[in-house]
Write an enzyme that holds these catalytic residues in place. Structure first.
Site, PDB file in Angstrom:
ATOM      1  N   CYS A   2     -12.581  -5.386  22.320  1.00  0.00           N
ATOM      2  CA  CYS A   2     -12.012  -4.381  21.511  1.00  0.00           C
ATOM      3  C   CYS A   2     -11.627  -4.704  20.054  1.00  0.00           C
ATOM      4  CB  CYS A   2     -10.795  -3.586  22.045  1.00  0.00           C
ATOM      5  SG  CYS A   2     -11.119  -3.103  23.955  1.00  0.00           S
ATOM      6  N   ARG A  27     -17.774  -7.749  17.110  1.00  0.00           N
ATOM      7  CA  ARG A  27     -17.496  -8.159  18.520  1.00  0.00           C
ATOM      8  C   ARG A  27     -17.763  -7.275  19.511  1.00  0.00           C
ATOM      9  NH1 ARG A  27     -11.716  -9.796  17.127  1.00  0.00           N
ATOM     10  NH2 ARG A  27     -11.073  -8.927  19.138  1.00  0.00           N
ATOM     11  N   TRP A  75     -14.202  -1.719  24.028  1.00  0.00           N
ATOM     12  CA  TRP A  75     -15.342  -2.186  24.827  1.00  0.00           C
ATOM     13  C   TRP A  75     -14.917  -2.103  26.459  1.00  0.00           C
ATOM     14  CZ3 TRP A  75     -19.679  -5.848  23.870  1.00  0.00           C
ATOM     15  CH2 TRP A  75     -20.299  -6.512  25.097  1.00  0.00           C
ATOM     16  N   ASN A  99      -5.696  -3.260  22.851  1.00  0.00           N
ATOM     17  CA  ASN A  99      -6.543  -4.140  23.322  1.00  0.00           C
ATOM     18  C   ASN A  99      -6.061  -5.027  24.542  1.00  0.00           C
ATOM     19  OD1 ASN A  99      -8.152  -3.706  21.069  1.00  0.00           O
ATOM     20  ND2 ASN A  99      -8.320  -5.493  20.255  1.00  0.00           N
ATOM     21  N   GLY A 100      -6.734  -5.436  25.509  1.00  0.00           N
ATOM     22  CA  GLY A 100      -6.350  -6.116  26.599  1.00  0.00           C
ATOM     23  C   GLY A 100      -6.300  -5.495  27.591  1.00  0.00           C
ATOM     24  N   GLU A 479     -29.242 -27.568  30.253  1.00  0.00           N
ATOM     25  CA  GLU A 479     -28.485 -26.958  29.112  1.00  0.00           C
ATOM     26  C   GLU A 479     -28.058 -27.733  27.945  1.00  0.00           C
ATOM     27  OE1 GLU A 479     -28.722 -23.910  28.318  1.00  0.00           O
ATOM     28  OE2 GLU A 479     -27.001 -23.616  27.187  1.00  0.00           O
ATOM     29  N   LYS A 483     -29.042 -27.668  24.191  1.00  0.00           N
ATOM     30  CA  LYS A 483     -28.519 -27.347  23.090  1.00  0.00           C
ATOM     31  C   LYS A 483     -28.535 -28.303  22.083  1.00  0.00           C
ATOM     32  CE  LYS A 483     -27.009 -24.124  23.533  1.00  0.00           C
ATOM     33  NZ  LYS A 483     -27.509 -23.113  24.426  1.00  0.00           N
ATOM     34  N   GLU A 486     -31.953 -28.013  20.461  1.00  0.00           N
ATOM     35  CA  GLU A 486     -32.451 -26.640  19.449  1.00  0.00           C
ATOM     36  C   GLU A 486     -31.641 -26.881  18.169  1.00  0.00           C
ATOM     37  OE1 GLU A 486     -31.585 -22.819  21.025  1.00  0.00           O
ATOM     38  OE2 GLU A 486     -29.970 -23.666  22.414  1.00  0.00           O
ATOM     39  N   HIS A 502     -37.981 -42.129  39.223  1.00  0.00           N
ATOM     40  CA  HIS A 502     -39.817 -41.978  39.496  1.00  0.00           C
ATOM     41  C   HIS A 502     -40.333 -41.548  38.264  1.00  0.00           C
ATOM     42  CE1 HIS A 502     -38.441 -41.591  43.513  1.00  0.00           C
ATOM     43  NE2 HIS A 502     -37.377 -40.778  43.360  1.00  0.00           N
ATOM     44  N   LYS A 598     -32.766 -15.202  17.537  1.00  0.00           N
ATOM     45  CA  LYS A 598     -31.687 -15.059  18.598  1.00  0.00           C
ATOM     46  C   LYS A 598     -32.324 -14.281  19.885  1.00  0.00           C
ATOM     47  CE  LYS A 598     -27.541 -15.095  20.299  1.00  0.00           C
ATOM     48  NZ  LYS A 598     -27.335 -16.143  20.852  1.00  0.00           N
TER      49      LYS A 598
HETATM   50  C1  AGP Z   1     -30.378 -20.741  23.985  1.00  0.00           C
HETATM   51  O1  AGP Z   1     -29.536 -21.416  23.329  1.00  0.00           O
HETATM   52  C2  AGP Z   1     -31.466 -19.894  23.245  1.00  0.00           C
HETATM   53  N1  AGP Z   1     -30.852 -18.923  22.376  1.00  0.00           N
HETATM   54  C3  AGP Z   1     -32.356 -19.180  24.134  1.00  0.00           C
HETATM   55  O2  AGP Z   1     -32.947 -20.533  25.167  1.00  0.00           O
HETATM   56  C4  AGP Z   1     -32.164 -18.078  24.997  1.00  0.00           C
HETATM   57  O3  AGP Z   1     -31.173 -18.361  26.009  1.00  0.00           O
HETATM   58  C5  AGP Z   1     -33.551 -17.587  25.652  1.00  0.00           C
HETATM   59  O4  AGP Z   1     -34.335 -17.083  24.512  1.00  0.00           O
HETATM   60  C6  AGP Z   1     -33.268 -16.195  26.462  1.00  0.00           C
HETATM   61  O5  AGP Z   1     -32.559 -15.253  25.952  1.00  0.00           O
HETATM   62  P1  AGP Z   1     -31.788 -13.813  26.613  1.00  0.00           P
HETATM   63  O6  AGP Z   1     -30.702 -14.587  27.408  1.00  0.00           O
HETATM   64  O7  AGP Z   1     -31.402 -13.216  25.525  1.00  0.00           O
HETATM   65  O8  AGP Z   1     -32.830 -13.398  27.527  1.00  0.00           O
END
Ligand code: AGP
Length: 603
Positions: A2, A27, A75, A99-100, A479, A483, A486, A502, A598
């Protein structure tokens, strides 16, 4: 999440309030509303969906001359995202935005209903305005009535209230949810849930403390904490909009890492009561005919899926397999109607995940999604969805979305475990105790952040990184490596610690950097042996553990949590900050790394 905007002064209220809400759009929200008090008249407007709907509804409304207004983007948490549940909520002569979460709203609501008060919405927020008016009807002054209202509330709240009984005043309260009060040289007063709507208008602001409440009008600003009157400290407001949206952080990714504690609370809001998981979204969703869960996702969401596969099997005793969506689509998979098909996606628009979901639907499977964006394609197509409530994630490198995905999946694993009677009450209680602690675990430890900042300069070269871990710490290693690669463009791989010998151990030398995830509650001795094997081959070791490790070249000491998932979330934050600091040192654009988008809507 919110958003709140408030204004007292001569400016045209509609325009200021709507512009302010526009600044808070990032947000995330699903409805919006405003109320304007001018010459003892209150005009209000609410609309579901995007802000444009509210703009359209108010297009003929203007408020010129002195007056005040409050505005809100909602939200949904308590009650569906409908227009009636949108804020402001009203009584006979007052309006409130909030909010909250008001934890004791049910008690208050029942009491007020027994006294004849009629509620229009399903929200927890509406109790605030009725409570205030009840105290007014007892002949209390508006100030005392508001004070008593705030004292009756338990939970997290940022509240703005206006009333015809004090037609030049905005009453406010703040606890565990941000609220900022600003003023200008021309006697205007502003409120915002972040700096963004105030930039360019307020000259100075005060960031209200938890547990404070008060009132503001053109004569005075009074702020109290308990019975103590506070003298607010105003600071000049930075004038850069982009700085404001980042709340002073260098990058959105950094802000989003720091937000994880707060958004985890949002994820949990209303979903745990009396040591039980309540997933309203799954009411009527039957797991009786399900004997396996298959999860499909991409990237970070795939790592959340892998993490949850350990939880589903361990807690819910149900078989769980995980597939990368782009692989699943073309392997001609054998699908069984007793399999629940679960997709995970931050954006809800990832092409491969969406297509995998369509395949499962065509095969007649029951489907479920974990998603951050309501009304996205994946949400619309799934039989049911658990929204992660992380708010909009701007950094391309996913952080808070991952945290809330894993948290939602943990809740889901417990829900399935309980549904199938596969978990004892004691075990369920101890899991929920750990879950309740996660928002605190996710608070960034500034000393560790500072240490990672210093350490990062040692990791700018070399021929690559291995992140290693076992069990749930293996997907976390994947993960952590994702991070780093990328946003730093350095080569990094996640690997199961026991698998290094291995093959990959052949790479070990002093310029191979190993980030070792060594939790105390999950196969510590086994992981330690694997790290020793690497150390013996001269690999440079960055150990992350609550236990001192003598062979570590660098060491980040974590908290001695009792639950492996608490250790998981703490280590997750550390790997995110490590990637961030290395990337910043390399001068990269952290939020928009090269070659990445994104939302990946092509296959
Ligand atoms: C992760 O940092 C990336 N932005 C990427 O791997 C992302 O998680 C992937 O493209 C999947 O996206 P989604 O969760 O929107 O489906």
């Amino acid at each position: 999440m919110c958003g709140i905007v408030g204004y007292i002064g001569k400016r045209e209220k509609r325009e200021f309030l709507l512009d302010g809400l526009r600044e808070l759009e990032y947000r995330g929200y699903d409805s919006a509303g405003i109320a304007v008090l001018h010459q003892n008249e209150i005009n209000y407007f609410k609309a579901g969906g995007k802000l444009d709907n509210l703009i359209e509804k108010t297009k003929d409304f203007r408020s010129i001359g002195f007056g005040l207004g409050i505005a809100h983007t909602r939200w949904a948490t308590h009650g569906k995202p409908t227009e009636i549940n949108a804020h402001p909520h009203w009584g006979e002569f007052s309006f409130v935005i909030h909010n909250g979460i008001i934890e004791n709203y049910m008690e208050i609501k029942k009491e007020l209903q027994s006294e004849g008060v009629v509620f229009l919405s399903q929200t927890d927020s509406e109790v605030i305005v009725h409570l205030f008016e009840k105290f007014i009807s007892q002949n209390l002054t508006p100030q005392i009535a508001f004070e008593k209202t705030v004292q009756s509330l338990k939970g997290a709240f940022a509240v703005l209230l206006i009333s015809k009984v004090a037609s030049e005043t905005i009453f406010f309260a703040k606890n565990a949810v941000p609220l900022i009060l600003g003023k200008s040289s021309i006697d205007e007063i502003f409120f915002g849930s972040s700096d963004a709507p105030l930039i360019g208008f307020a000259d100075e602001v005060t960031y209200l403390e938890d547990g404070t409440y008060g009132w503001a009008n053109k004569e005075e600003i009074q702020i109290y904490k308990g019975s103590q009157k506070l003298k607010p400290v105003f600071k000049p407001l930075n004038t850069s909009k982009i700085y404001a949206q980042k709340d002073g952080f260098r990058f959105f990714m950094e802000k989003e890492i720091y937000e994880q504690s707060a958004v985890a609370s949002e994820t949990l809001m209303g979903r745990i009561k009396d040591d039980k998981v309540f997933l309203e979204e799954l009411n009527g969703y039957d797991f009786n005919d399900i004997d396996e869960i298959k999860i499909c996702a991409c990237g970070t969401s795939y790592h959340a899926a892998l993490t949850s596969s350990y939880l589903f099997e361990r807690l819910a005793k149900i078989r769980c397999s995980v597939e990368i969506a782009s692989e699943f689509r073309y392997k001609e998979p054998l699908l069984d109607k007793k399999t629940l098909f679960l997709v995970i996606s931050q954006s809800g628009e990832t092409a491969d995940t969406l297509e995998a979901l369509k395949m499962a639907k065509r095969a007649g499977l029951k489907t479920l999604s974990i998603c951050n964006v309501d009304n996205s394609s994946i949400v619309r197509l799934s039989d049911a969805t658990i929204l992660t409530r992380a708010g909009i994630e701007k950094g391309v490198a996913s952080t808070k979305a991952f945290a809330t995905q894993v948290l939602s999946l943990w809740l889901l694993a417990l829900h399935v475990a309980k549904f199938n009677n596969n978990i004892s009450d004691e075990k369920c209680t101890s899991e929920i105790k750990a879950i309740r602690g996660i928002p605190a675990v996710l608070k960034v430890d500034e000393e560790i952040h500072e240490k990672l900042h210093r350490l990062s300069k040692r990791y700018l070269h070399g021929h690559g990184f291995f992140f290693i871990g076992r069990d749930i710490f293996f997907p976390l290693a994947l993960e952590g490596a994702l991070k780093l690669k990328e946003i730093s463009y350095l080569h990094a791989e996640g690997y199961p610690a026991g698998e290094m010998k291995h093959g990959p151990i052949a790479l070990a030398d002093s310029t191979l950097f190993t980030v070792a995830l060594m939790p105390q509650n999950m196969l510590y001795d086994k992981t330690k042996s694997n790290v020793e094997e690497l150390s013996a081959r001269d690999a440079t070791i960055l150990a992350i553990s609550p236990k001192e490790f003598v062979l570590a070249d660098d060491f980040i000491k974590t908290q001695p949590y009792e639950h492996p998932m608490s250790e998981f979330f703490e280590m997750m934050v550390i790997t995110q900050l490590l990637a961030l600091e290395i990337s910043i040192r390399l001068g990269n654009d952290v939020d928009m790394p090269r070659n990445l988008a994104k939302s990946v809507t092509v296959e």
